[in-house]
Scaffold this motif. Structure first.
Motif, PDB file in Angstrom:
ATOM      1  N   ASP A  78      49.638 118.818 102.011  1.00 44.87           N
ATOM      2  CA  ASP A  78      51.067 118.722 101.683  1.00 44.87           C
ATOM      3  C   ASP A  78      51.206 117.740 100.524  1.00 44.87           C
TER       4      ASP A  78
ATOM      5  N   PHE B  87      45.246 118.147  99.113  1.00 45.56           N
ATOM      6  CA  PHE B  87      45.818 117.675 100.375  1.00 45.56           C
ATOM      7  C   PHE B  87      46.703 118.794 100.941  1.00 45.56           C
TER       8      PHE B  87
ATOM      9  N   THR C 111      49.469 120.972  95.118  1.00 45.56           N
ATOM     10  CA  THR C 111      48.832 120.470  96.346  1.00 45.56           C
ATOM     11  C   THR C 111      47.486 121.174  96.511  1.00 45.56           C
TER      12      THR C 111
ATOM     13  N   GLN D 239      46.642 114.694 108.748  1.00 46.10           N
ATOM     14  CA  GLN D 239      45.485 115.602 108.842  1.00 46.10           C
ATOM     15  C   GLN D 239      44.530 115.314 107.697  1.00 46.10           C
TER      16      GLN D 239
ATOM     17  N   ILE E 178      50.343 112.146 105.626  1.00 45.42           N
ATOM     18  CA  ILE E 178      49.874 113.449 106.128  1.00 45.42           C
ATOM     19  C   ILE E 178      48.898 113.230 107.285  1.00 45.42           C
TER      20      ILE E 178
ATOM     21  N   ILE F  32      51.539 114.419  98.805  1.00 37.88           N
ATOM     22  CA  ILE F  32      51.140 113.099  99.315  1.00 37.88           C
ATOM     23  C   ILE F  32      52.033 111.978  98.763  1.00 37.88           C
TER      24      ILE F  32
ATOM     25  N   ASN G 115      54.835 110.225 100.968  1.00 37.42           N
ATOM     26  CA  ASN G 115      54.660 110.963 102.225  1.00 37.42           C
ATOM     27  C   ASN G 115      53.473 110.394 102.997  1.00 37.42           C
TER      28      ASN G 115
END
Ligand SMILES: NC(=O)c1ccc[n+]([C@@H]2O[C@H](COP(=O)([O-])OP(=O)(O)OC[C@H]3O[C@@H](n4cnc5c(N)ncnc54)[C@H](OP(=O)(O)O)[C@@H]3O)[C@@H](O)[C@H]2O)c1
Length: 322
Positions: free
Chosen positions: A182, A180, A177, A191, A189, A184, A187
């Motif tokens: 977290d 990003f 990661t 933010q 995210i 991706i 998922n």
């Protein structure tokens, strides 16, 4: 016409080359610039190979008809003012100059006339902002918008080559990661960019500030939530907007349909369908109560949100030149 592309090897730079190829512009002096790492590599433009050059202050002092920058804020901050000082017109994709008072921030279909005979740096807005203001521009012009509530669903290509690579790596079992906040893959995210003191992210505040600047209307309130999704190309947006008077849904549909480079459709729209297109697509128009409407906007972020808008700025500037 002599055109230089800074950041030519990147997602946006490569797409600028394609969009220039697709335009009728006669480019006979193309120069491609990137970092030292890419110097000597070759890229094709209309069947001819061009060698990538390392950017330097000296090459920026040369005379170009247009210089298109898409190599990030630091490169723009260092080199664009040198090129401007040399009398060039620079169209910059980074956020470095967008909110500077003396720098025009342009979506040509909306405010292209402000760059008539302009020389220096012209800023290309943020990708999510471009497709949103384009879709809403006729409504703003004819009726006036008070508030915009927007949630974005932004593709990984918005973070450049590295963003795409991170999703592809994760799909191949490498769970790094680096870019990003977290994982991706599989998922979403909520933010994009750093979180600022007011709790909004930098990406969200770009949508607030740039919308006001492009529409030249500080009274518009924008309430954004920017979200990264595991899509390669194409940003989607769920937008709720409140206008200044109550009008029928059909009128809103007609205004959106009358907007240059925007298509309204009753069809289901997904990013996969619009990747590779220069059009901003709008669907799922609904009305709730008085004055309040909901739409779904989808566009190719690397084209509409960056390369195509930059080339459209160039073409508009050229068309208006005395
Ligand atoms: N992707 C989007 O949807 C999008 C939308 C709107 C705006 N933008 C903006 O456009 C810019 C580029 O984005 P991107 O997505 O194309 O990024 P990218 O795929 O990561 O490409 C970055 C480009 O910048 C060049 N570069 C990096 N550091 C450099 C340096 N020190 N000197 C010279 N060149 C350098 C890279 O060259 P090397 O290959 O040699 O490293 C590459 O050509 C960014 O400012 C971004 O915010 C992107």
């Amino acid at each position: 016409m002599k055109v230089g592309i800074v950041g030519a090897t990147g997602e946006v730079g490569r797409t600028m080359i394609k969009v220039l190829e697709e335009s009728n512009l006669k480019v006979d002096g193309l120069r491609l610039f990137a970092s030292k790492k890419s110097a000597g590599k070759k890229l094709k433009f209309k069947d001819k190979e061009y060698t990538i050059e390392e950017i330097s202050e000296n090459v920026m002092r040369e005379k170009y008809d247009y210089l298109l920058f898409s190599a990030g804020g630091n490169v723009s901050r260092r080199y664009a003012p040198i090129a401007a000082e040399a009398g060039n017109v620079i169209i910059d994709n980074s956020s470095a100059f967008r909110m500077q008072e003396n720098i025009p921030l342009v979506v040509p279909e909306i405010n292209g006339e402000i760059i008539k005979n302009y020389k220096g740096i012209i800023a290309n807005p943020n990708c999510s902002t471009i497709q949103m203001v384009l879709a809403l521009s006729e409504i703003q012009k004819q009726i006036g918008i008070e508030e915009i509530f927007v949630s974005t669903y932004q593709a990984v290509s918005g973070a450049g080559n590295k963003g795409i690579q991170e999703l592809l790596n994760q799909q191949n079992g490498i769970n790094n990661t680096a870019h990003f906040p977290d994982i991706i893959m599989n998922n979403v995210i909520p933010q994009i960019g750093p979180i600022l003191e007011n709790g909004f992210t930098e990406e969200e505040m770009k949508m607030v500030n740039e919308t006001r600047k492009i529409f030249n209307d500080d009274s518009i309130s924008v309430y954004p939530t920017a979200v990264r999704v595991p899509v390669l190309y194409g940003h989607s947006e769920s937008v709720v907007f409140r206008i200044k008077k109550d009008i029928p849904l059909e009128t809103i549909k007609n205004l959106i349909s009358a907007t240059e480079n925007v298509v309204y459709t009753e069809k289901l729209l997904t990013p996969l369908m619009v990747a590779g297109s220069n059009i901003t697509y709008v669907s799922r128009l609904r009305k709730m109560g008085k004055n309040t409407f909901l739409i779904w906007i989808v566009a190719d972020n690397v084209r509409v949100g960056a390369a195509t808008n930059a080339v459209r700025i160039l073409l508009k500037h050229l068309e208006m030149r005395d």
